[in-house]
Scaffold this motif. Structure first.
Motif, PDB file in Angstrom:
ATOM      1  N   ALA A 140     -44.160 103.156  10.100  1.00 25.95           N
ATOM      2  CA  ALA A 140     -43.271 103.292  11.252  1.00 25.95           C
ATOM      3  C   ALA A 140     -42.463 102.026  11.543  1.00 25.95           C
ATOM      4  O   ALA A 140     -41.535 102.065  12.332  1.00 25.95           O
ATOM      5  CB  ALA A 140     -44.079 103.682  12.478  1.00 25.95           C
ATOM      6  N   PHE A 144     -36.171  95.621   9.478  1.00 23.34           N
ATOM      7  CA  PHE A 144     -35.719  94.312   9.954  1.00 23.34           C
ATOM      8  C   PHE A 144     -36.853  93.567  10.660  1.00 23.34           C
ATOM      9  O   PHE A 144     -36.987  92.352  10.505  1.00 23.34           O
ATOM     10  CB  PHE A 144     -34.501  94.459  10.874  1.00 23.34           C
ATOM     11  CG  PHE A 144     -34.800  94.998  12.234  1.00 23.34           C
ATOM     12  CD1 PHE A 144     -35.100  94.153  13.276  1.00 23.34           C
ATOM     13  CD2 PHE A 144     -34.784  96.363  12.477  1.00 23.34           C
ATOM     14  CE1 PHE A 144     -35.373  94.644  14.538  1.00 23.34           C
ATOM     15  CE2 PHE A 144     -35.064  96.865  13.723  1.00 23.34           C
ATOM     16  CZ  PHE A 144     -35.363  96.005  14.764  1.00 23.34           C
TER      17      PHE A 144
ATOM     18  N   VAL B 192     -40.763 108.867  16.674  1.00 29.84           N
ATOM     19  CA  VAL B 192     -41.009 107.664  15.865  1.00 29.84           C
ATOM     20  C   VAL B 192     -39.789 107.389  14.991  1.00 29.84           C
ATOM     21  O   VAL B 192     -39.343 106.249  14.860  1.00 29.84           O
ATOM     22  CB  VAL B 192     -42.280 107.840  15.003  1.00 29.84           C
ATOM     23  CG1 VAL B 192     -42.466 106.637  14.095  1.00 29.84           C
ATOM     24  CG2 VAL B 192     -43.495 108.031  15.883  1.00 29.84           C
ATOM     25  N   TYR B 196     -37.114 104.141  15.063  1.00 30.79           N
ATOM     26  CA  TYR B 196     -36.714 103.397  13.870  1.00 30.79           C
ATOM     27  C   TYR B 196     -35.194 103.270  13.799  1.00 30.79           C
ATOM     28  O   TYR B 196     -34.644 102.182  13.642  1.00 30.79           O
ATOM     29  CB  TYR B 196     -37.243 104.112  12.619  1.00 30.79           C
ATOM     30  CG  TYR B 196     -36.642 103.620  11.336  1.00 30.79           C
ATOM     31  CD1 TYR B 196     -37.137 102.483  10.722  1.00 30.79           C
ATOM     32  CD2 TYR B 196     -35.571 104.280  10.753  1.00 30.79           C
ATOM     33  CE1 TYR B 196     -36.576 102.017   9.549  1.00 30.79           C
ATOM     34  CE2 TYR B 196     -35.003 103.821   9.591  1.00 30.79           C
ATOM     35  CZ  TYR B 196     -35.507 102.688   8.992  1.00 30.79           C
ATOM     36  OH  TYR B 196     -34.944 102.227   7.838  1.00 30.79           O
ATOM     37  N   LEU B 197     -34.515 104.415  13.957  1.00 26.05           N
ATOM     38  CA  LEU B 197     -33.068 104.434  13.778  1.00 26.05           C
ATOM     39  C   LEU B 197     -32.355 103.662  14.888  1.00 26.05           C
ATOM     40  O   LEU B 197     -31.404 102.916  14.633  1.00 26.05           O
ATOM     41  CB  LEU B 197     -32.590 105.889  13.741  1.00 26.05           C
ATOM     42  CG  LEU B 197     -31.372 106.164  12.898  1.00 26.05           C
ATOM     43  CD1 LEU B 197     -31.541 105.653  11.490  1.00 26.05           C
ATOM     44  CD2 LEU B 197     -31.077 107.659  12.885  1.00 26.05           C
ATOM     45  N   SER B 199     -33.508 101.163  16.711  1.00 25.40           N
ATOM     46  CA  SER B 199     -33.637  99.715  16.624  1.00 25.40           C
ATOM     47  C   SER B 199     -32.900  99.175  15.396  1.00 25.40           C
ATOM     48  O   SER B 199     -32.311  98.098  15.461  1.00 25.40           O
ATOM     49  CB  SER B 199     -35.111  99.305  16.631  1.00 25.40           C
ATOM     50  OG  SER B 199     -35.819  99.990  15.648  1.00 25.40           O
ATOM     51  N   THR B 200     -32.915  99.948  14.286  1.00 25.68           N
ATOM     52  CA  THR B 200     -32.200  99.465  13.103  1.00 25.68           C
ATOM     53  C   THR B 200     -30.700  99.407  13.366  1.00 25.68           C
ATOM     54  O   THR B 200     -30.041  98.429  12.999  1.00 25.68           O
ATOM     55  CB  THR B 200     -32.498 100.368  11.894  1.00 25.68           C
ATOM     56  OG1 THR B 200     -33.895 100.347  11.656  1.00 25.68           O
ATOM     57  CG2 THR B 200     -31.776  99.887  10.659  1.00 25.68           C
ATOM     58  N   SER B 244     -43.771 100.765  17.367  1.00 25.77           N
ATOM     59  CA  SER B 244     -43.639 101.809  16.344  1.00 25.77           C
ATOM     60  C   SER B 244     -44.992 102.153  15.734  1.00 25.77           C
ATOM     61  O   SER B 244     -45.326 103.327  15.561  1.00 25.77           O
ATOM     62  CB  SER B 244     -42.697 101.365  15.230  1.00 25.77           C
ATOM     63  OG  SER B 244     -41.623 100.644  15.726  1.00 25.77           O
TER      64      SER B 244
END
Lengths: 310, 264
Positions: A140, A144, B192, B196-197, B199-200, B244
């Motif tokens: 998960a 970065f 989840v 991820y997406l 924050s990226t 996460s």
């Protein structure tokens, strides 16, 4: 129509649709590229000249047709910012990105297969529990976050590895260790978990029981009989992984200062260099479509009975 | 598994608490000092703009958590009607019309989609949620559709149709209720995924203001000072990782209790 035929047809439709979709999306960008290019003090005559040069005075469908026609001949157009052909941008970044992706894929398969098979050996045992918890947790974590933490520990605190790839790969191959490690983390977790679940199912199946009755060795049962069945869904997951890998490559290239295709794409989006964005997006899209097609066909070949995809 | 449950709870507790309560504890902005200095009246030092890192940490969790939640909710607000209509219709051309475009949209790499859509939407929490929604809808609609197909084939739905029950009653009153557990499991994974997406994207500077108080933006903007002031990068990165990891472990523990495998 046969399953393979239908799948090929879907693949062809996707192949044709991806560039069109990308063209339409970039078309939706506010303001046109001529405004962006003309700079802070727009000169109406210059804007008009750029418009004509870029065929922006023509209707969108004509431009789409023209662009698609050139694309079919392998011509991706020229950059608005530098005036160089888009293909030179691709050629520059391609090698570095390919090196990263290829290293990751080469390590990915043996790593995740061995982790998956290892934890399926004794379901619920201490080793399985440890591997499962770690893969579940690491899966998960965004690249970065993992990347900066690894850099802080291994490059800055311990000083074992270089923090960025600025030195170049030829002089110092160790610059690749951290980027590849970061790229591997999520796919390894996801695929090893899938292989573990499939292996547990396969090892409990009647054909494995029969193989045991024949007195085949446990290793042979595991690797030669159970594993191929567990690999079919893994092949499809592998193709989906390539979509993440693309995302991961952009992050990793930014993080470790590697001027590959991801960096080219980010820069082009920031500069509104639409032909470069379109060209890269089309290439990435085609790559994804072909890979998914290959994975579905391979999965069908590995486990012909199961209904896979489409 | 109890241990995993506990581990997940521990990992998620700190970042979630900071994200929710932080903005109320942050207080007014203090005077700016020199960039990237540890200490000097600042508990965690200062960031790239000379702001107090602790205050930025308190402020920066809310957007990550809320945008991920909002994007998941929005995804289902679009995907459920789409998937349900496609599953319930008896006109196969309509089903094709609704679903085939999604098969094609799935082929566009999600990052390309994010980058291109980002330049159309204005940066900020609303834009970022829309961005993540756009990427997630095709897959979510397909999940809803295949979950609904199995339920629509049940005799109960056939009986409701013969009774001339309204579409809303069949779709929402029965089909949606029957599939809510499958959807809940899928929503967990998707949450989840959007964490991820979100924050990226924020890390890549997509869909956010360059000086936004956001953990992912902090990681990106404070990277140049990693040698001088590692805390400004490490703390937000650890918080995002812990959030996460905790979310995924907890989700798996809950699903295992209900006898479901984690879908992928």
């Amino acid at each position: 129509m046969s399953w393979v035929g239908r799948r090929l047809l879907l693949g062809l439709a996707q192949l044709a649709a991806v560039p069109v979709l990308v063209f339409l999306l970039t078309e939706a960008l506010p303001g046109d590229a001529a405004d962006a290019l003309a700079g802070d003090e727009p000169d109406p005559r210059r804007i008009a000249a750029i418009r004509v040069a870029m065929h922006l005075d023509q209707p969108a469908w004509r431009r789409l047709a023209g662009w698609a026609g050139h694309l079919l001949q392998g011509d991706l157009g020229t950059s608005l910012v530098s005036g160089r052909p888009v293909s030179t941008y691709l050629a520059e970044g391609f090698g570095r990105t390919l090196l990263l992706a290829a290293l990751t894929l080469v390590l990915l398969v043996p790593l995740s297969v061995s982790l998956g098979v290892l934890s399926a050996r004794r379901e619920g045992g201490p080793l399985d529990r440890a591997i499962s918890s770690i893969t579940l947790a690491v899966y998960a974590v965004p690249e970065f976050a993992l990347g900066v933490l690894l850099v802080t520990v291994f490059a800055l605190r311990l000083g074992w590895l270089p923090p960025t790839a600025v030195g170049g790969v030829q002089q110092q191959p160790t610059v690749l260790i951290l980027p590849v490690l970061v790229l591997l983390a999520r796919p390894v977790c996801s695929i090893s978990r899938l292989i573990r679940a499939q292996m547990i199912d396969a090892l409990a199946s009647p054909y494995v029981a029969q193989a045991r009755r024949y007195g085949l060795s446990e290793a042979r049962i595991r690797w030669a009989h159970a594993l191929p069945n567990a690999l079919a869904p893994a092949a499809q997951q592998l193709a989906r992984t390539c979509d993440w890998l693309l995302c991961g490559v952009v992050v990793v290239e930014t993080l470790f200062v590697i001027p590959g295709l991801g960096t080219v794409l980010l820069d082009a989006v920031a500069a509104r260099d639409i032909p470069v964005v379109q060209g890269l997006a089309a290439v990435f899209g085609l790559f994804t479509v072909v890979l998914n097609l290959a994975a579905d066909l391979a999965a069908r070949r590995l486990a012909p009975r199961s209904e896979v995809a489409a | 598994m109890r241990a995993r449950h506990l581990l997940g709870l521990t990992l998620i507790a700190v970042p979630l608490l900071l994200a929710l309560a932080g903005p109320f504890l942050a207080g007014p902005p203090g005077p700016r000092s020199v960039s990237f200095t540890p200490g000097q009246g600042h508990w965690l030092g200062t960031d790239f703009a000379g702001r107090d890192v602790w205050r930025q940490v308190l402020l920066g969790g809310r957007s990550v958590a809320l945008v991920a939640l909002a994007a998941t909710a929005l995804t289902y607000a679009v995907a459920v009607p789409l998937g349900l209509s496609a599953a319930l219709t008896r006109r196969s051309w309509l089903e094709d019309l609704l679903l085939r475009p999604l098969d094609v949209a799935i082929a566009v790499p999600s990052l390309v989609l994010v980058l291109i859509t980002a330049s159309v939407l204005s940066p900020g929490p609303a834009g970022l949620s829309l961005l993540v929604t756009t990427v997630a809808v095709p897959d979510a609609a397909r999940v809803v559709h295949s979950a609904a197909l199995e339920i629509v084939a049940r005799p109960a739905v056939e009986a409701m149709r013969m009774h001339r029950e309204s579409w809303a009653r069949i779709a929402l009153g029965y089909t949606f209720r029957a599939m809510r557990r499958t959807l809940a499991a899928d929503a967990g994974t998707r949450l989840v995924g959007s964490l991820y997406l979100v924050s990226t994207a924020a890390f890549l500077g997509v869909g956010v203001q360059p000086d936004a108080a956001d953990w992912a933006v902090m990681v990106d903007r404070n990277r140049p000072g990693l040698d001088l002031q590692p805390l400004a990068v490490v703390i937000p990165a650890v918080l995002i990782a812990s959030l996460s990891m905790g979310a995924n472990l907890l989700l798996d523990a809950v699903l295992q209790r209900h006898g479901k495998e984690l879908p992928r």
